[in-house]
Design an enzyme around this catalytic site. Structure first.
Site, PDB file in Angstrom:
ATOM      1  CG  HIS A 118      -1.940   1.073   1.247  1.00 40.96           C
ATOM      2  ND1 HIS A 118      -3.163   0.958   1.869  1.00 40.96           N
ATOM      3  CD2 HIS A 118      -1.923   2.334   0.737  1.00 40.96           C
ATOM      4  CE1 HIS A 118      -3.842   2.072   1.734  1.00 40.96           C
ATOM      5  NE2 HIS A 118      -3.100   2.941   1.053  1.00 40.96           N
ATOM      6  CG  ASN A 170      -4.948   8.103  -4.474  1.00 42.12           C
ATOM      7  OD1 ASN A 170      -3.946   7.426  -4.686  1.00 42.12           O
ATOM      8  ND2 ASN A 170      -5.097   8.807  -3.371  1.00 42.12           N
ATOM      9  CG  HIS A 195       0.656  15.079   0.726  1.00 42.71           C
ATOM     10  ND1 HIS A 195      -0.217  15.107  -0.341  1.00 42.71           N
ATOM     11  CD2 HIS A 195       0.134  14.191   1.613  1.00 42.71           C
ATOM     12  CE1 HIS A 195      -1.222  14.276  -0.100  1.00 42.71           C
ATOM     13  NE2 HIS A 195      -1.026  13.692   1.076  1.00 42.71           N
ATOM     14  CG  ASP A 214      -6.135   4.120  -0.277  1.00 38.66           C
ATOM     15  OD1 ASP A 214      -6.816   4.034   0.757  1.00 38.66           O
ATOM     16  OD2 ASP A 214      -4.993   4.594  -0.300  1.00 38.66           O
ATOM     17  CG  HIS A 249      -0.976   6.796  -1.958  1.00 42.04           C
ATOM     18  ND1 HIS A 249      -2.201   6.817  -2.577  1.00 42.04           N
ATOM     19  CD2 HIS A 249      -1.183   6.247  -0.732  1.00 42.04           C
ATOM     20  CE1 HIS A 249      -3.121   6.317  -1.748  1.00 42.04           C
ATOM     21  NE2 HIS A 249      -2.524   5.952  -0.617  1.00 42.04           N
ATOM     22  CG  ASP A 288      -1.915   5.041   3.455  1.00 38.34           C
ATOM     23  OD1 ASP A 288      -1.858   5.213   2.223  1.00 38.34           O
ATOM     24  OD2 ASP A 288      -2.841   5.474   4.161  1.00 38.34           O
ATOM     25  NE  ARG A 346       0.734  11.358  -3.208  1.00 36.20           N
ATOM     26  CZ  ARG A 346      -0.322  11.066  -2.451  1.00 36.20           C
ATOM     27  NH1 ARG A 346      -1.408  10.529  -2.987  1.00 36.20           N
ATOM     28  NH2 ARG A 346      -0.301  11.311  -1.161  1.00 36.20           N
TER      29      ARG A 346
HETATM   30  O1  DOR Z   1      -3.639   9.842   4.626  1.00 32.92           O
HETATM   31  C1  DOR Z   1      -4.005   9.408   3.542  1.00 32.92           C
HETATM   32  N1  DOR Z   1      -3.424   9.818   2.399  1.00 32.92           N
HETATM   33  N2  DOR Z   1      -4.995   8.525   3.518  1.00 32.92           N
HETATM   34  C2  DOR Z   1      -5.559   8.132   2.355  1.00 32.92           C
HETATM   35  O2  DOR Z   1      -6.460   7.354   2.397  1.00 32.92           O
HETATM   36  C3  DOR Z   1      -5.089   8.686   1.061  1.00 32.92           C
HETATM   37  C4  DOR Z   1      -3.709   9.158   1.161  1.00 32.92           C
HETATM   38  C5  DOR Z   1      -3.289  10.032  -0.008  1.00 32.92           C
HETATM   39  O3  DOR Z   1      -3.526   9.657  -1.146  1.00 32.92           O
HETATM   40  O4  DOR Z   1      -2.684  11.089   0.244  1.00 32.92           O
HETATM   41 ZN    ZN Z   2      -6.635   4.925   2.466  1.00 29.27          ZN
HETATM   42 ZN    ZN Z   3      -3.518   4.928   0.919  1.00 27.86          ZN
END
Ligand code: DOR
Ligand code: ZN
Ligand code: ZN
Length: 420
Positions: free
Chosen positions: A53, A87, A302, A145, A55, A298, A57
């Site tokens: 899990h 996402n 950012h 997600d 991201h 996760d 980007r």
């Molecule tokens: O904290 C999070 N960031 N939770 C999520 O479910 C999505 C993720 C994101 O894509 O930044």
């Molecule tokens: Zn999530």
């Molecule tokens: Zn996530």
């Protein structure tokens, strides 16, 4: 290549062994293998860590992270294989985006990147995405997600179609009507800070729904980033009655409690939110007793622009790939909750098993995906050292144990610690 005299984490214990790597595979495991090799005395070799899990980007939010920087962060954190959430922009809800990710990751050539497809088109919760085409292009799972599929009938259909294609749904559990703009856990610290809170039931109601759907349909389901004691209990009870449910949690849920929000540091803002000591303890117990199968990051990188704003406005997420192993080892193994073998299960074998991925074990014939760690090396987390573009961590300044020294993917060194 031969790794000599390492402490090797096998499925049933830790053994002092030599490992011979040939043609990208583990060719031999023995107490003594003849020939020149790298002295790994004092180092521990884990099966390559797998994070199901993250991201990355890309496409669309390359200011936050891209496949190259995310892969570099992964191998620096000891991960040989990662699964990335859909996402992105455009959303990974079709074969074009899925195959783009597969090809770009191969070009980057650091870790194995396995894309996860969206459940619904555009993650809009209306129509199912093209599941078969995504599977054919390389998707290893499905997830919405960032949110839940609100319509229960659609979610049931998604689980049925996913099963037809041999895929599982990975469920982010959040009832948005209950969250209602909440940005932290509702409790003493939300009151103290004046930040809007969100109750456990916002997460638990959807965990319960996904369990009940899986039970009714006799299909598997996987619960993402469990943060509540009550969610752990729902999963424990479901497993006990034979429901095919698996679940993951993240380091921030077993190392932190909501008192960290009193700093107003937006790096503590994550979804689901960091909860109370009661929850933290239940997460550790859930990992210990097998209710929680996996540790994932996760990894949600950012840009500073997304975090350097008022708490209520900041983006949710923690950049986790480069701190996960050390936080998990320090908190759970040094803390006495898990053995090294159990840690390897949570961070490698179980994710491989749940998503039917290669890797997950050190065995002759398996791909030489290996994470070599100095467990005795203490270090201080400093986001300035991250390979990830996302420097958003609530763990800056934290002292941890366990430094990744080498990461091997298919027998090639993809990360080497600076003074190794
Ligand atoms: O904290 C999070 N960031 N939770 C999520 O479910 C999505 C993720 C994101 O894509 O930044
Ligand atoms: Zn999530
Ligand atoms: Zn996530």
């Amino acid at each position: 290549m031969i790794l000599k005299n390492a402490d090797v984490v096998l499925g049933d214990g830790v053994k002092k062994l030599d490992i011979r790597i040939e043609n990208g595979k583990i060719a031999e495991l023995a107490e003594h293998i003849e020939g020149e090799g790298a002295d790994c005395t004092g180092l521990t070799v884990f099966p390559g860590l797998i994070d199901m899990h993250v991201h990355l980007r890309e496409p669309g939010y390359e200011k936050k992270e891209d496949i190259a920087s995310g892969s570099a962060a992964a191998v620096k954190g000891g991960f040989t294989q990662i699964c990335c959430m859909p996402n992105t922009n455009p959303v990974a809800d079709n074969k074009v985006v899925i195959s783009y990710i597969v090809h770009r990751a191969r070009e980057v050539g650091l870790c194995k990147v396995r894309p996860i497809g969206a459940i619904t088109q555009g993650q809009e919760g209306k129509n199912l995405a093209a599941i078969g085409a995504m599977k054919a292009a390389g998707a290893v799972a499905l997830s919405e997600d960032g949110k839940s599929v609100v319509n229960s009938g659609l979610m049931a259909n998604a689980m049925l179609y996913a099963a037809d294609f041999g895929l599982k749904c990975l469920c982010h559990c959040e009832d948005a009507s209950l969250v209602d703009g909440g940005v932290v856990h509702e409790g003493y610290y939300s009151t103290l800070t004046g930040l809007k809170g969100s109750i456990r039931a916002a997460e638990d109601i959807v965990i319960a729904r996904e369990i009940l759907l899986a039970e009714s349909l006799s299909l598997p389901v996987h619960i993402c980033h469990v943060s509540t004691y009550s969610g752990v209990q729902l999963i424990r009870e479901a497993k006990a009655r034979g429901v095919q449910v698996t679940a993951e949690t993240c380091p921030h849920y077993f190392t932190l409690t909501d008192e960290v929000i009193a700093t107003f540091d937006t790096n503590t803002k994550v979804n689901p939110p960091i909860r109370e000591e009661r929850d933290r303890r239940a997460i550790v117990e859930g990992l210990r007793d097998g209710t929680l199968d996996c540790i994932v990051t996760d990894h949600a990188p950012h840009h500073l622009d997304d975090k350097n704003v008022e708490y209520a406005q900041a983006a949710f997420g923690i950049s986790g790939l480069e701190t996960s192993f050390a936080l998990s080892y320090t908190q759970l193994v040094k803390g006495g909750a898990l053995t090294l073998v159990q840690l390897a299960q949570k961070m490698s074998a179980n994710p491989a098993h749940i998503l039917d991925l290669e890797g997950g074990a050190i065995a002759v014939g398996a791909p030489a995906d290996l994470t070599v760690v100095d467990l005795n090396r203490a270090w201080t987390i400093d986001p300035a050292d991250f390979a990830s573009k996302g420097r958003n961590t609530p763990f800056a300044g934290r002292e941890v144990y366990g430094k990744v020294i080498y990461t091997f993917v298919d027998g090639e060194i993809k990360y080497r610690e600076a003074d190794a």
